[in-house]
Design a protein around this motif. Sequence first.
Motif, PDB file in Angstrom:
ATOM      1  N   SER A 134       0.821  -1.212   0.000  1.00 19.08           N
ATOM      2  CA  SER A 134       0.000   0.000   0.000  1.00 19.08           C
ATOM      3  C   SER A 134       0.858   1.266   0.000  1.00 19.08           C
ATOM      4  O   SER A 134       0.436   2.314  -0.482  1.00 19.08           O
ATOM      5  CB  SER A 134      -0.927   0.006   1.220  1.00 19.08           C
ATOM      6  N   LYS A 135       2.077   1.174   0.544  1.00 19.82           N
ATOM      7  CA  LYS A 135       2.977   2.312   0.583  1.00 19.82           C
ATOM      8  C   LYS A 135       3.781   2.472  -0.704  1.00 19.82           C
ATOM      9  O   LYS A 135       4.161   3.589  -1.070  1.00 19.82           O
ATOM     10  CB  LYS A 135       3.975   2.166   1.745  1.00 19.82           C
ATOM     11  N   LEU A 136       4.051   1.350  -1.393  1.00 17.05           N
ATOM     12  CA  LEU A 136       5.053   1.360  -2.447  1.00 17.05           C
ATOM     13  C   LEU A 136       4.499   1.232  -3.859  1.00 17.05           C
ATOM     14  O   LEU A 136       5.134   1.689  -4.812  1.00 17.05           O
ATOM     15  CB  LEU A 136       6.050   0.224  -2.199  1.00 17.05           C
ATOM     16  N   ASP A 137       3.350   0.592  -4.015  1.00 17.35           N
ATOM     17  CA  ASP A 137       2.865   0.248  -5.356  1.00 17.35           C
ATOM     18  C   ASP A 137       2.655   1.468  -6.246  1.00 17.35           C
ATOM     19  O   ASP A 137       2.948   1.429  -7.443  1.00 17.35           O
ATOM     20  CB  ASP A 137       1.563  -0.555  -5.263  1.00 17.35           C
ATOM     21  N   HIS A 138       2.140   2.540  -5.687  1.00 18.25           N
ATOM     22  CA  HIS A 138       1.834   3.706  -6.519  1.00 18.25           C
ATOM     23  C   HIS A 138       3.093   4.333  -7.094  1.00 18.25           C
ATOM     24  O   HIS A 138       3.059   4.984  -8.144  1.00 18.25           O
ATOM     25  CB  HIS A 138       1.067   4.752  -5.704  1.00 18.25           C
ATOM     26  N   GLN A 139       4.229   4.133  -6.403  1.00 22.18           N
ATOM     27  CA  GLN A 139       5.489   4.741  -6.845  1.00 22.18           C
ATOM     28  C   GLN A 139       6.319   3.792  -7.704  1.00 22.18           C
ATOM     29  O   GLN A 139       6.945   4.233  -8.674  1.00 22.18           O
ATOM     30  CB  GLN A 139       6.302   5.176  -5.625  1.00 22.18           C
ATOM     31  N   PHE A 140       6.291   2.501  -7.379  1.00 20.45           N
ATOM     32  CA  PHE A 140       7.215   1.578  -8.041  1.00 20.45           C
ATOM     33  C   PHE A 140       6.525   0.475  -8.843  1.00 20.45           C
ATOM     34  O   PHE A 140       7.164  -0.167  -9.672  1.00 20.45           O
ATOM     35  CB  PHE A 140       8.136   0.938  -6.996  1.00 20.45           C
ATOM     36  N   GLY A 141       5.245   0.219  -8.566  1.00 21.04           N
ATOM     37  CA  GLY A 141       4.471  -0.728  -9.356  1.00 21.04           C
ATOM     38  C   GLY A 141       5.122  -2.085  -9.525  1.00 21.04           C
ATOM     39  O   GLY A 141       5.507  -2.743  -8.561  1.00 21.04           O
ATOM     40  N   LYS A 142       5.290  -2.504 -10.776  1.00 17.58           N
ATOM     41  CA  LYS A 142       5.774  -3.846 -11.083  1.00 17.58           C
ATOM     42  C   LYS A 142       7.276  -4.024 -10.889  1.00 17.58           C
ATOM     43  O   LYS A 142       7.806  -5.112 -11.124  1.00 17.58           O
ATOM     44  CB  LYS A 142       5.387  -4.220 -12.513  1.00 17.58           C
ATOM     45  N   LYS A 143       7.942  -2.985 -10.445  1.00 22.96           N
ATOM     46  CA  LYS A 143       9.373  -3.119 -10.135  1.00 22.96           C
ATOM     47  C   LYS A 143       9.596  -3.927  -8.856  1.00 22.96           C
ATOM     48  O   LYS A 143      10.731  -4.315  -8.554  1.00 22.96           O
ATOM     49  CB  LYS A 143       9.998  -1.732  -9.966  1.00 22.96           C
ATOM     50  N   ILE A 144       8.518  -4.163  -8.085  1.00 23.78           N
ATOM     51  CA  ILE A 144       8.650  -4.854  -6.810  1.00 23.78           C
ATOM     52  C   ILE A 144       7.862  -6.158  -6.826  1.00 23.78           C
ATOM     53  O   ILE A 144       6.723  -6.208  -7.288  1.00 23.78           O
ATOM     54  CB  ILE A 144       8.130  -3.989  -5.643  1.00 23.78           C
ATOM     55  N   ASP A 145       8.485  -7.211  -6.294  1.00 17.95           N
ATOM     56  CA  ASP A 145       7.787  -8.465  -6.006  1.00 17.95           C
ATOM     57  C   ASP A 145       7.698  -8.611  -4.489  1.00 17.95           C
ATOM     58  O   ASP A 145       8.639  -8.281  -3.760  1.00 17.95           O
ATOM     59  CB  ASP A 145       8.556  -9.664  -6.577  1.00 17.95           C
TER      60      ASP A 145
END
Length: 262
Positions: A134-145
Amino acid sequence: MNTLNALIGLFVVLACTGMFFFATTRGTLIVRDLTGGRHTPESHVYPIYSRMGLIKVVDFQPIISAILLFQYPRLVTKIVNGLKATNLKGKQVLITSCAFGNVMPRTIAASIGSGARKVVVADIIRNELQHARSKLDHQFGKKIDYVESDATSMKLKEGFADANIMFFLLHELPHDLKIKALQEAGRMLAKGGKLYLGEFHKPGSLFFQFLSWTYFKVFEPLGLALWDSHDPVALLQDMGGWSVERQTFFFGNFQIVTATKL
């Protein structure tokens, strides 16, 4: 009278804050042990790190900075600078265990800025992963697993990462798991990869040693082993296969360990 009232008010606030943190950390585990509660791989995790309501309440930057005596930005910056100075083009980065505050967005941004194609966030607690998303998806999206995995027994492929960030995890783990977590941290790294470890450290002065000892005895008794028997630098050196550097901060109260896998 106004001064006295202010002092009484400050004492009440501090006492209530201390009671809240004790109840949501060590106090809960004491009650569980006394009542014969069920033991699971995540039994050592405090409710403050596992229950979503508490996670949202506590994950507030001023609170986190205050807990670390306002050294949080300096500690994170040390790791960020290390990542920025590393060529991670086309490589992967691992964050072992979610951490409160802005350490994750800052280190992820630094990793991607250095060319990393993917950052993997691993944690044993599903609520921590959901909160991180919830903290990271809007900024990094699919760059994170996001991977639900135990830091002491990782499900991920051996040697897949070229950097691994472990921020204030070891002091919370039972002593045998401290060693396992460091072993797994190394197993996840490729040759030449770097482990960035943020932790408490034994202060240099007797005054700060007394304050820190009191804090650990009340809230984090497992953390005192970092002062001697389970010093992370000594543990890594004993394992072999590491080149290790340490920098301490704020009269020696905190440390950032940078270990390169040989």
